[in-house]
Scaffold this active site. Structure first.
Site, PDB file in Angstrom:
ATOM      1  CG  ASP A  88      -1.991  -0.985   1.169  1.00  0.00           C
ATOM      2  OD1 ASP A  88      -2.335  -1.390   0.051  1.00  0.00           O
ATOM      3  OD2 ASP A  88      -2.513  -1.365   2.233  1.00  0.00           O
ATOM      4  CE  LYS A 124      -6.425  -0.542  -0.247  1.00  0.00           C
ATOM      5  NZ  LYS A 124      -7.359  -1.328   0.474  1.00  0.00           N
ATOM      6  CG  MET A 137      -8.142   6.375   7.581  1.00  0.00           C
ATOM      7  SD  MET A 137      -9.055   5.123   6.677  1.00  0.00           S
ATOM      8  CE  MET A 137      -9.682   4.092   7.989  1.00  0.00           C
TER       9      MET A 137
HETATM   10  N1  SAH Z   1      -3.701  -0.833   9.201  1.00  0.00           N
HETATM   11  C1  SAH Z   1      -3.218   0.480   9.594  1.00  0.00           C
HETATM   12  C2  SAH Z   1      -4.268   1.555   9.431  1.00  0.00           C
HETATM   13  C3  SAH Z   1      -4.632   1.836   8.004  1.00  0.00           C
HETATM   14  S1  SAH Z   1      -5.793   3.137   7.871  1.00  0.00           S
HETATM   15  C4  SAH Z   1      -2.720   0.415  11.050  1.00  0.00           C
HETATM   16  O1  SAH Z   1      -2.940  -0.591  11.720  1.00  0.00           O
HETATM   17  O2  SAH Z   1      -2.087   1.361  11.486  1.00  0.00           O
HETATM   18  C5  SAH Z   1      -4.749   4.511   7.565  1.00  0.00           C
HETATM   19  C6  SAH Z   1      -4.726   5.438   8.754  1.00  0.00           C
HETATM   20  O3  SAH Z   1      -3.854   4.929   9.736  1.00  0.00           O
HETATM   21  C7  SAH Z   1      -4.220   6.828   8.469  1.00  0.00           C
HETATM   22  O4  SAH Z   1      -5.226   7.645   7.928  1.00  0.00           O
HETATM   23  C8  SAH Z   1      -3.794   7.285   9.829  1.00  0.00           C
HETATM   24  O5  SAH Z   1      -4.907   7.669  10.608  1.00  0.00           O
HETATM   25  C9  SAH Z   1      -3.270   6.005  10.436  1.00  0.00           C
HETATM   26  N2  SAH Z   1      -1.805   5.911  10.288  1.00  0.00           N
HETATM   27  C10 SAH Z   1      -1.105   5.004   9.592  1.00  0.00           C
HETATM   28  N3  SAH Z   1       0.216   5.205   9.744  1.00  0.00           N
HETATM   29  C11 SAH Z   1       0.354   6.269  10.550  1.00  0.00           C
HETATM   30  C12 SAH Z   1       1.457   6.982  11.085  1.00  0.00           C
HETATM   31  N4  SAH Z   1       2.720   6.636  10.817  1.00  0.00           N
HETATM   32  N5  SAH Z   1       1.204   8.042  11.883  1.00  0.00           N
HETATM   33  C13 SAH Z   1      -0.055   8.412  12.177  1.00  0.00           C
HETATM   34  N6  SAH Z   1      -1.126   7.773  11.711  1.00  0.00           N
HETATM   35  C14 SAH Z   1      -0.935   6.719  10.906  1.00  0.00           C
END
Ligand code: SAH
Length: 480
Positions: free
Chosen positions: A254, A276, A389
């Site tokens: 992704d 995505k 998100m």
């Molecule tokens: N599967 C992922 C989430 C995917 S949805 C997990 O477990 O983290 C994507 C969202 O995850 C982003 O919009 C943000 O809110 C969060 N996110 C992912 N990486 C991040 C990071 N390094 N710092 C802050 N938020 C993050």
């Protein structure tokens, strides 16, 4: 021919020690260290010490070695396969070394290379498999560093896999012609279903999978691993994720998965970005599902890399369903989810004794409808809320929670690019949260954490989320 400077002055061999006596002379820490190293083998350890230290004595007493509580004399070396001079006294080590050499028994003297016939390596032990690292005495620290790296690369179940392989070697030689067929079998054995079954401790299943491979010589079965890549920092990847990446034929990743993690994959693995990111879907979820199924059918080993944990807002449910429907084997490797990385960046306890004992993972996107979702009630009753998100719905989240009765003073922590070098931290209250939505300067992924436990975070390197200052002033402040 090897050039002179790349020739080894000490040539590695694996010495058989099963049922053999190995003598260690010495009673202090050096002797204990050698005894511990040797106890990884099946050698009979005999320690000769006039004044054994307490730890050494208890090591021997617990069955690790036979302790000869006596002053050193050459006759105590008789019949040994190997000898270690570890007395800590140069003169005595020299005597032991000379006596050993007279008897024609290889000797090692701790920290005295000139008295050594052999050096002891740093070991990565996956018996019967062993990786021995030698530096010809140049750098024990270097050897340990290399040891740690290799240790991480090799599955803890490798030894069991090798043992199973030994038990099948004869059958494989009988049933499969030498050459590509036999090689193909072993390749599938070491990276395919038998290896996977052992990885999770299913020995019987591994044996059956191996038998199946051997008897039917079925075309290699494809396999998909849904792997959590963690929040961004490459060293927050799990060792299992790293191993699978190194075995992958194809890596689908992704947009949020950093390049550094993708590049840990096997050098000749095919890499496919499936995009995505908000607003620019390079492949639809259906297309991704179909791609996973077709790669699995083609017998490929696929790593589906998702940011954070694959089971948290990762649409893994749909991918698993598609793989199940198609009968393709898959596994899930957890990752550090963004909420945990953000909490770590803020030193923020997600559960806090006496304050909060539950936690909610949400997107906030479900707050738009007429009915207050259940999680909002949990927030009001004190749960810590992690909003994924959540930037574009920050105002909705705040307004609805306040309307529902959560205090506008509830603490809020926001992290952009959690775990990464360019992370940014902001904090404030629920009343300040709507300002997040207007912040055009936040271009990375953003995690919002709401709840009373947030008040326990460390705000030293954090900027206020204050809604009342204009967004442009705030940008200037952050950059300053
Ligand atoms: N599967 C992922 C989430 C995917 S949805 C997990 O477990 O983290 C994507 C969202 O995850 C982003 O919009 C943000 O809110 C969060 N996110 C992912 N990486 C991040 C990071 N390094 N710092 C802050 N938020 C993050």
């Amino acid at each position: 021919m090897t050039s002179t400077e790349s020739r080894l002055n000490a040539f590695p061999v694996f010495m058989k020690v099963e049922g053999c006596v190995v003598v260690i002379v010495g009673g202090g820490d050096e002797a204990l260290a050698k005894a511990r190293l040797l106890s990884q083998s099946s050698a009979e350890i005999r320690i000769v010490a006039e004044a054994p230290g307490a730890e050494l004595a208890s090591f021997a007493a617990s069955g690790g070695a036979t302790l000869v509580h006596a002053a050193y004399e050459p006759s105590l070396l008789a019949g040994a396969r190997l000898i270690f001079a570890a007395t800590g006294e140069e003169a005595l080590d020299r005597t032991v070394s000379e006596d050993a050499r007279k008897l024609g028994i290889p000797v090692n003297a701790v920290d005295r290379p000139e008295l050594c016939d052999f050096f002891t390596p740093a070991l990565v032990n996956r018996a019967p498999v062993c990786v021995a690292i030698g530096t010809e005495g140049a750098g024990p620290v270097l050897a340990q560093m290399i040891r740690e790296k290799i240790d991480q690369l090799l599955s803890p179940s490798l030894g069991r896999l090798a043992t199973l392989a030994s038990s099948l070697r004869e059958a494989a030689e009988r049933l499969l012609p030498k050459g590509s067929q036999r090689r193909g079998f072993w390749n599938d054995f070491f990276t395919g279903a038998p290896a996977r079954a052992l990885e999770i401790g299913h020995i019987e299943e591994a044996r059956e999978a191996a038998a199946e491979l051997l008897l039917r010589r079925t075309a290699a079965q494809g396999h998909v691993a849904l792997v959590g890549a963690g929040p961004g920092a490459e060293d927050l990847l799990t060792l299992r994720a790293q191993r699978l990446l190194m075995q992958a034929d194809v890596i689908l990743y992704d947009a949020l998965v950093p390049e550094a993690v993708v590049s840990m994959g096997r050098r000749d693995a095919e890499r496919v970005s499936v995009g995505k990111r908000k607003g620019c879907h390079s492949k639809s979820q259906d297309e991704i599902n179909a791609l996973l199924v077709s790669l699995g059918r083609a017998g490929r080993r696929v790593v589906r890399l998702k940011s954070g944990d694959p089971l948290v807002f990762g649409r893994a449910g749909e991918e698993m369903q598609a793989l199940r429907d198609a009968g393709i084997s898959y596994e899930v490797v957890p990752g550090v989810t963004a909420a945990f990385a953000a909490a770590a960046d803020f030193e923020l306890p997600l559960t806090l004794r006496g304050v909060t004992s539950s936690m909610v993972f949400t997107t906030g996107h479900d707050l738009k409808g007429g009915v207050l979702p259940d999680w909002a009630k949990l927030a009001i009753s004190g749960a810590t809320v992690a909003v994924y998100m959540g930037r574009s719905v920050a105002a909705d989240v705040a307004d609805r929670l306040i309307d529902a009765g959560l205090s506008p003073d509830t603490a809020v922590a926001v992290v952009e690019n959690a775990s990464l070098g360019n992370r940014r931290k902001l904090h404030g209250t629920l009343a300040d949260l709507p300002s997040l939505q207007e912040r055009a300067d936040l271009t990375g992924p953003v995690m919002t954490i709401i709840g009373d436990a947030v008040a326990g975070a460390d705000f030293t390197h954090s900027q206020p989320l204050a809604a009342r200052i204009g967004a442009s002033t705030q940008v200037a402040e952050v950059r300053a």
